[in-house]
Write an enzyme that holds these catalytic residues in place. Structure first.
Site, PDB file in Angstrom:
ATOM      1  N   LYS A   4      -8.562  19.267   0.733  1.00 48.16           N
ATOM      2  CA  LYS A   4      -7.930  17.988   1.088  1.00 48.16           C
ATOM      3  C   LYS A   4      -7.435  17.266  -0.164  1.00 48.16           C
ATOM      4  CE  LYS A   4     -10.561  14.054   1.946  1.00 48.16           C
ATOM      5  NZ  LYS A   4     -10.059  12.945   1.157  1.00 48.16           N
ATOM      6  N   ASN A   5      -8.298  17.199  -1.176  1.00 47.70           N
ATOM      7  CA  ASN A   5      -7.928  16.403  -2.342  1.00 47.70           C
ATOM      8  C   ASN A   5      -6.890  17.078  -3.227  1.00 47.70           C
ATOM      9  OD1 ASN A   5      -9.633  14.470  -1.427  1.00 47.70           O
ATOM     10  ND2 ASN A   5     -11.222  14.774  -2.987  1.00 47.70           N
ATOM     11  N   ARG A  53      -6.290   6.112   1.226  1.00 48.09           N
ATOM     12  CA  ARG A  53      -6.153   5.723  -0.176  1.00 48.09           C
ATOM     13  C   ARG A  53      -5.152   6.598  -0.937  1.00 48.09           C
ATOM     14  NH1 ARG A  53      -8.429   2.689  -4.397  1.00 48.09           N
ATOM     15  NH2 ARG A  53      -8.461   3.866  -6.322  1.00 48.09           N
ATOM     16  N   CYS A  57     -11.953   5.262   2.431  1.00 45.28           N
ATOM     17  CA  CYS A  57     -13.362   5.072   2.767  1.00 45.28           C
ATOM     18  C   CYS A  57     -13.915   3.810   2.119  1.00 45.28           C
ATOM     19  CB  CYS A  57     -14.175   6.261   2.249  1.00 45.28           C
ATOM     20  SG  CYS A  57     -14.169   7.659   3.344  1.00 45.28           S
ATOM     21  N   ARG A 110     -12.351  -0.206  -4.675  1.00 48.33           N
ATOM     22  CA  ARG A 110     -11.609   0.915  -5.249  1.00 48.33           C
ATOM     23  C   ARG A 110     -10.336   0.357  -5.879  1.00 48.33           C
ATOM     24  NH1 ARG A 110     -12.047   6.000  -1.242  1.00 48.33           N
ATOM     25  NH2 ARG A 110     -11.637   7.169  -3.133  1.00 48.33           N
ATOM     26  N   PRO A 111     -10.482  -0.218  -7.071  1.00 50.32           N
ATOM     27  CA  PRO A 111      -9.329  -0.849  -7.700  1.00 50.32           C
ATOM     28  C   PRO A 111      -8.277   0.174  -8.102  1.00 50.32           C
ATOM     29  CG  PRO A 111     -11.206  -0.832  -9.209  1.00 50.32           C
ATOM     30  CD  PRO A 111     -11.679  -0.247  -7.919  1.00 50.32           C
ATOM     31  N   ASP A 151      -6.287  -0.721 -10.853  1.00 51.91           N
ATOM     32  CA  ASP A 151      -5.830  -1.313 -12.120  1.00 51.91           C
ATOM     33  C   ASP A 151      -5.376  -0.259 -13.134  1.00 51.91           C
ATOM     34  OD1 ASP A 151      -8.643  -0.731 -11.932  1.00 51.91           O
ATOM     35  OD2 ASP A 151      -8.912  -1.603 -13.918  1.00 51.91           O
ATOM     36  N   ASP A 180     -18.606  13.336  -4.186  1.00 53.92           N
ATOM     37  CA  ASP A 180     -18.319  13.732  -2.806  1.00 53.92           C
ATOM     38  C   ASP A 180     -19.383  14.662  -2.218  1.00 53.92           C
ATOM     39  OD1 ASP A 180     -16.087  12.185  -2.813  1.00 53.92           O
ATOM     40  OD2 ASP A 180     -14.641  13.817  -2.956  1.00 53.92           O
ATOM     41  N   ARG A 228     -11.450  13.245   9.000  1.00 51.70           N
ATOM     42  CA  ARG A 228     -10.496  13.016   7.901  1.00 51.70           C
ATOM     43  C   ARG A 228     -10.626  14.096   6.837  1.00 51.70           C
ATOM     44  NH1 ARG A 228     -11.826   8.291   5.159  1.00 51.70           N
ATOM     45  NH2 ARG A 228     -10.357   9.240   3.735  1.00 51.70           N
TER      46      ARG A 228
HETATM   47  C1  UD1 Z   1     -10.692  10.916  -5.777  1.00 51.02           C
HETATM   48  C2  UD1 Z   1     -11.014  11.714  -4.536  1.00 51.02           C
HETATM   49  C3  UD1 Z   1     -12.342  11.289  -3.954  1.00 51.02           C
HETATM   50  C4  UD1 Z   1     -13.436  11.399  -5.005  1.00 51.02           C
HETATM   51  C5  UD1 Z   1     -13.020  10.654  -6.269  1.00 51.02           C
HETATM   52  C6  UD1 Z   1     -13.990  10.859  -7.421  1.00 51.02           C
HETATM   53  C7  UD1 Z   1      -8.828  12.203  -3.637  1.00 51.02           C
HETATM   54  C8  UD1 Z   1      -7.872  12.040  -2.514  1.00 51.02           C
HETATM   55  N1  UD1 Z   1      -9.965  11.505  -3.565  1.00 51.02           N
HETATM   56  O1  UD1 Z   1     -10.592   9.546  -5.395  1.00 51.02           O
HETATM   57  O2  UD1 Z   1     -12.645  12.144  -2.852  1.00 51.02           O
HETATM   58  O3  UD1 Z   1     -14.619  10.815  -4.509  1.00 51.02           O
HETATM   59  O4  UD1 Z   1     -11.733  11.117  -6.726  1.00 51.02           O
HETATM   60  O5  UD1 Z   1     -14.139  12.204  -7.695  1.00 51.02           O
HETATM   61  O6  UD1 Z   1      -8.615  12.993  -4.529  1.00 51.02           O
HETATM   62  N2  UD1 Z   1     -11.252   3.202 -10.671  1.00 51.02           N
HETATM   63  C9  UD1 Z   1     -10.940   2.012 -11.288  1.00 51.02           C
HETATM   64  N3  UD1 Z   1      -9.618   1.687 -11.435  1.00 51.02           N
HETATM   65  C10 UD1 Z   1      -8.622   2.504 -11.013  1.00 51.02           C
HETATM   66  C11 UD1 Z   1      -8.945   3.733 -10.398  1.00 51.02           C
HETATM   67  C12 UD1 Z   1     -10.283   4.061 -10.237  1.00 51.02           C
HETATM   68  O7  UD1 Z   1     -11.824   1.248 -11.670  1.00 51.02           O
HETATM   69  O8  UD1 Z   1      -7.446   2.144 -11.187  1.00 51.02           O
HETATM   70  C13 UD1 Z   1     -12.679   3.556 -10.469  1.00 51.02           C
HETATM   71  C14 UD1 Z   1     -13.043   3.667  -8.990  1.00 51.02           C
HETATM   72  O9  UD1 Z   1     -13.329   2.395  -8.451  1.00 51.02           O
HETATM   73  C15 UD1 Z   1     -14.237   4.566  -9.027  1.00 51.02           C
HETATM   74  C16 UD1 Z   1     -13.898   5.526 -10.181  1.00 51.02           C
HETATM   75  O10 UD1 Z   1     -12.894   4.879 -10.949  1.00 51.02           O
HETATM   76  O11 UD1 Z   1     -15.388   3.844  -9.342  1.00 51.02           O
HETATM   77  C17 UD1 Z   1     -13.387   6.889  -9.734  1.00 51.02           C
HETATM   78  O12 UD1 Z   1     -12.240   6.724  -8.939  1.00 51.02           O
HETATM   79  P1  UD1 Z   1     -11.065   7.800  -8.892  1.00 51.02           P
HETATM   80  O13 UD1 Z   1     -11.399   8.947  -9.773  1.00 51.02           O
HETATM   81  O14 UD1 Z   1      -9.777   7.094  -9.126  1.00 51.02           O
HETATM   82  O15 UD1 Z   1     -11.147   8.280  -7.394  1.00 51.02           O
HETATM   83  P2  UD1 Z   1      -9.959   8.473  -6.374  1.00 51.02           P
HETATM   84  O16 UD1 Z   1      -8.787   9.076  -7.059  1.00 51.02           O
HETATM   85  O17 UD1 Z   1      -9.777   7.256  -5.577  1.00 51.02           O
END
Ligand code: UD1
Length: 416
Positions: A22-23, A92, A116, A121-122, A124, A305, A397
């Site tokens: 999926k990812n 997301r 989820c 889940r910022p 930034d 995950d 999902r």
């Molecule tokens: C992806 C995966 C998700 C997995 C996660 C971590 C997909 C579709 N989803 O989610 O299944 O659980 O990686 O392996 O691939 N963060 C910030 N600012 C940002 C972006 C992220 O602070 O701009 C923080 C998030 O809040 C979180 C951490 O970074 O605490 C990891 O997030 P991220 O690696 O971005 O996860 P996703 O890409 O959303």
């Protein structure tokens, strides 16, 4: 509201092939916007999130056809740059369209994405990096208005190796002027798959899988065929299903390298793991051993995950285990539901202490997120009596045919 009704107490035996991740497929589907050409993506799982991604592509003007596990996407006729709000809120990963649309059209409009409920889940890091490349992004009334009169390559130091931010930057950089270097990039296998897809359409990306990724912007792109890598989290979930039921399952068509952290922790529980090229045999132990410390980390660390599924397993271990969730802030919602089934779990912020439960007993429980929902199903497989897992919409999902596959291996689950 759909639910699973599980009759616990059956050992699982048999073989199961593992389908595409999926990812990996979600960002690659978003990336098909960029080439303005035809794309044939195979080994695609049938999931709700994939359906939403297809609907978004369709709404932008792409021609999308799904046949079996293959999706044909012709992105040449895409004309819109605004994503439908109701679809973006459901998932997301829709945020990845930001980088893809900027790369193709220099413009994107979308609302803040959903997904989820596993903590704030910022985005930034996404916004900061794209702005550094020259995108102007206005945030107004819950919408993001992004414009770039030609993105330019630059040197980006990520504060955290975010998977999504790394993907968005790679996409935006793929057609930018000059070279982009991403430092402290996420190293997940799904990013390597995205790199492989992009290089097939004519991009120049290297370094994925390491913490420094270099993207040289290009102007000429073309069509391609790409096969998605197997889903390491789905594989991990079935591995736990074998371990928790003291069963014996062979999982086929895997990339063992992607599963090393999961295999290492499974072995600590006394589970036997036998590797034969792309196949892994899992033999559940008579007595599940506790894990002194299980800490979630970015790849190649133990994946967040898989945290919920391991909590289910450790709740019947013979001793006390500790889990430290370092990736997401609020990812223990399943703990409360597992407790309803007799698990002995206490959480303190991002730390969970799991003590030996005498046994799990069937109860009505509620899936609050995707992997937490999977953990409840796993517990239901060993619980005494009947477990009802409600709100399985979340589970669908991320898992194709979960209950059918488990039933094929000997579980007794109905979906109503
Ligand atoms: C992806 C995966 C998700 C997995 C996660 C971590 C997909 C579709 N989803 O989610 O299944 O659980 O990686 O392996 O691939 N963060 C910030 N600012 C940002 C972006 C992220 O602070 O701009 C923080 C998030 O809040 C979180 C951490 O970074 O605490 C990891 O997030 P991220 O690696 O971005 O996860 P996703 O890409 O959303």
């Amino acid at each position: 509201m759909e639910k699973y009704i599980i009759n616990g107490g059956n050992r699982l035996y048999g073989e199961l092939p593992i389908i595409g991740a999926k990812n990996a497929v979600l960002p690659i589907l978003a990336a098909t916007v960029i080439n303005g050409s035809s794309n044939l993506i195979s080994n695609v799982p049938k999931l709700r999130d994939v359906e939403i991604m297809i609907k978004i592509l369709d709404s932008l003007g792409a021609k999308v056809e799904m046949k079996g596990d293959t999706i044909a996407i012709d992105s040449s006729k895409i004309s819109k740059v605004t994503l439908p709000e109701e679809l973006v809120r459901e998932m997301r990963s829709s945020i990845i369209f930001m980088g893809a649309l900027l790369a193709r059209f220099g413009e994107a409009v979308l609302s803040y994405p959903g997904g989820c409920e596993i903590g704030p889940r910022p985005i930034d890091l996404h916004l900061k990096s794209l702005r550094q490349m020259g995108a102007e992004i206005e945030e107004s009334h819950g919408f993001l208005y992004c414009k770039a009169k030609g993105l330019r390559g630059c040197d980006i130091q990520l504060d955290y190796p975010s998977v999504g931010a790394t993907e968005n930057i790679i996409l935006a950089a793929s057609t930018a002027d000059g070279t982009t270097i991403i430092r402290n990039a996420a190293r997940e296998p799904e990013i390597v798959d995205l790199q492989d897809y992009l290089n097939k359409i004519g991009c120049r990306v290297k370094g994925a899988g390491t913490s420094i990724i270099v993207v040289e912007g290009v102007k000429e792109l073309h069509s391609c065929e790409h096969r998605i890598i197997p889903d390491r989290i789905v594989a991990g979930t079935y591995m736990v299903a074998a371990a928790i039921t003291q069963g014996e399952i062979v999982l086929k068509n895997l990339v063992v390298e992607h599963l090393q952290s999961i295999i290492a922790k499974l072995k600590e529980t006394g589970t036997r793991v036998i590797i034969d090229k792309k196949d892994i045999k899992i033999i559940g132990p008579d007595r599940i051993l506790p894990i002194e410390m299980l800490q979630t980390l970015p790849f190649p660390g133990f994946p967040t995950d898989m945290q919920a599924q391991f909590m289910a397993l450790l709740s019947i271990a013979d001793g006390t285990s500790i889990i430290n969730e370092t990736v997401f802030e609020n990812r223990f919602k399943h703990a409360e539901e597992l407790t309803r089934m007799g698990a002995n779990i206490k959480t303190f912020g991002n730390v969970a202490v799991i003590k030996r439960a005498n046994k799990l007993t069937g109860a009505k429980v509620y899936a609050k997120d995707l992997r937490g929902g999977a953990a409840l199903v796993l517990s239901g497989l060993v619980a005494e009596g009947v477990t009802e897992v409600e709100n399985i919409y979340h589970i669908n999902r991320g898992y194709e045919s979960l209950y059918e596959n488990l039933n094929r291996l000997g579980a007794k689950i109905i979906s109503v």
